[in-house]
Design an enzyme around this catalytic site. Structure first.
Site, mmCIF file in Angstrom:
data_model
loop_
_atom_site.group_PDB
_atom_site.id
_atom_site.type_symbol
_atom_site.label_atom_id
_atom_site.label_comp_id
_atom_site.label_asym_id
_atom_site.label_seq_id
_atom_site.Cartn_x
_atom_site.Cartn_y
_atom_site.Cartn_z
ATOM 1 N N ASN A 9 56.793 -62.521 99.346
ATOM 2 C CA ASN A 9 57.278 -61.512 98.400
ATOM 3 C C ASN A 9 58.611 -62.031 97.861
ATOM 4 O O ASN A 9 59.614 -62.004 98.557
ATOM 5 C CB ASN A 9 57.450 -60.184 99.142
ATOM 6 N N TRP A 10 58.584 -62.504 96.619
ATOM 7 C CA TRP A 10 59.800 -63.137 96.065
ATOM 8 C C TRP A 10 60.839 -62.125 95.612
ATOM 9 O O TRP A 10 61.941 -62.505 95.247
ATOM 10 C CB TRP A 10 59.432 -64.045 94.888
ATOM 11 N N LYS A 11 60.457 -60.854 95.588
ATOM 12 C CA LYS A 11 61.390 -59.800 95.127
ATOM 13 C C LYS A 11 61.983 -60.206 93.776
ATOM 14 O O LYS A 11 61.281 -60.781 92.951
ATOM 15 C CB LYS A 11 62.459 -59.531 96.200
ATOM 16 N N HIS A 95 56.377 -50.742 98.668
ATOM 17 C CA HIS A 95 57.395 -51.472 99.438
ATOM 18 C C HIS A 95 58.598 -50.553 99.665
ATOM 19 O O HIS A 95 58.942 -49.752 98.805
ATOM 20 C CB HIS A 95 57.819 -52.732 98.671
ATOM 21 N N GLU A 97 61.668 -50.980 99.465
ATOM 22 C CA GLU A 97 62.717 -51.054 98.429
ATOM 23 C C GLU A 97 62.324 -50.200 97.224
ATOM 24 O O GLU A 97 63.177 -49.626 96.556
ATOM 25 C CB GLU A 97 62.971 -52.521 98.042
ATOM 26 N N GLU A 167 56.319 -52.767 107.744
ATOM 27 C CA GLU A 167 57.631 -53.370 107.515
ATOM 28 C C GLU A 167 58.722 -52.385 107.925
ATOM 29 O O GLU A 167 59.103 -51.515 107.131
ATOM 30 C CB GLU A 167 57.798 -53.713 106.033
ATOM 31 N N GLY A 173 65.277 -58.112 105.528
ATOM 32 C CA GLY A 173 66.454 -58.775 104.972
ATOM 33 C C GLY A 173 67.679 -58.703 105.861
ATOM 34 O O GLY A 173 68.779 -59.039 105.451
ATOM 35 N N SER A 209 62.126 -59.966 108.201
ATOM 36 C CA SER A 209 62.778 -61.151 108.773
ATOM 37 C C SER A 209 61.810 -62.094 109.500
ATOM 38 O O SER A 209 62.167 -62.692 110.516
ATOM 39 C CB SER A 209 63.943 -60.750 109.677
ATOM 40 N N GLY A 230 59.794 -62.130 102.907
ATOM 41 C CA GLY A 230 60.716 -62.157 101.782
ATOM 42 C C GLY A 230 61.536 -63.436 101.785
ATOM 43 O O GLY A 230 61.089 -64.493 101.328
ATOM 44 N N GLY A 231 62.737 -63.377 102.341
ATOM 45 C CA GLY A 231 63.703 -64.480 102.294
ATOM 46 C C GLY A 231 63.123 -65.848 102.632
ATOM 47 O O GLY A 231 63.337 -66.822 101.896
#
Ligand code: PGA
Length: 245
Positions: A9-11, A95, A97, A167, A173, A209, A230-231
């Site tokens: 997930n590149w956000k 998600h 966010e 999640e 994150g 994470s 993500g990251g």
């Protein structure tokens, strides 16, 4: 057997040229991987280019969100037929966010799941508790509400196309991964909430994470079927390590 999924997930990261560079480098590095589903979810503006590069590969492309109507006066939104038209096959829905910053609710998640299914996009439905909810011992109650309300009205044929992502908001994150035991406990709970006839086949991903250093122990748990990352999905070398855990 549930085929594992490693999804990036590149956000809201990367320019179009960075995204194209990533897709071009990734493709040959994972061309020999067939025992798991590989997915990248770039920002909207990059989808066409990334889909064009990956169309004849074993890497699928997904969007990070969609709107539930097919078309109309909905400034700033994008629909399932539009995502299909550029080559997307998956879409992340609900998600945390989006729930936290953009007012997404279990009700909107539900409408979006139906919109995705109507156009043959595979939904990755995200659920997860906040730190406050976990500390108040509300994790199971929150997850149950998100699953039940979010998936209300789905039939057996629909369920076969659904992927769930657990999640925990406190792990996203933050560098604080849930322990494999904490994640497994919630994954097993989620599986119990799913309709009996499909529960054993539905893939439940863990997100929060996930990195090359912890993916193996997470994936060793019986109810963890993949990662929504993500990251650690933003760099080719780390994403390839995750794929080849
Ligand atoms: P993270 O994000 O891997 O950077 O924690 C996961 C996600 O939000 O999907």
């Amino acid at each position: 057997m549930r085929k594992p999924i490693i999804a990036g997930n590149w956000k809201m990261y990367k320019t179009v040229s960075e995204a194209k560079d990533f897709a071009t480098k990734l493709k040959p590095l994972v061309a020999d991987v067939h025992d798991r589903t590989i997915l990248v979810c770039p920002p909207l503006t990059h989808l066409q280019d990334v889909c064009d590069i990956l169309c004849d590969s074993n890497v699928a492309v997904g969007a990070q969100n969609l709107f539930w109507e097919d078309e109309g006066a909905f400034t700033g939104e994008v629909s399932a037929p539009m995502l299909k038209s550029v080559g997307c096959t998956y879409v992340i829905i609900g998600h945390s966010e989006r729930r936290q910053y953009f007012g997404e609710t279990d009700g909107t998640v539900n409408k979006k799941i139906f919109a995705a299914l109507k156009h043959n996009l595979l939904p990755i439905v995200c659920v997860g508790e906040t730190l406050e909810q976990r500390e108040k011992n509300e994790t199971f109650k929150v997850i149950e509400r998100q699953i039940k309300e979010g998936t209300k009205g789905l039939g057996t044929g629909d369920w076969e196309k659904i992927i769930i992502a657990y999640e925990p908001v406190w792990a996203i994150g933050t560098g604080k991964t849930a322990t494999p035991e904490q994640a497994q406990e919630v994954h097993a709970y989620i599986r119990k909430l799913l309709p009996k006839d499909v529960a054993a086949n539905i893939r439940i991903l863990y997100g929060g994470s996930v990195k090359p250093e912890n993916i193996k122990e997470l994936m060793a748990k019986p109810d963890i079927d993949g990662g929504l990352v993500g990251g650690a999905s933003l760099k080719v070398d780390s994403f390839v390590k995750l794929i080849k855990y």
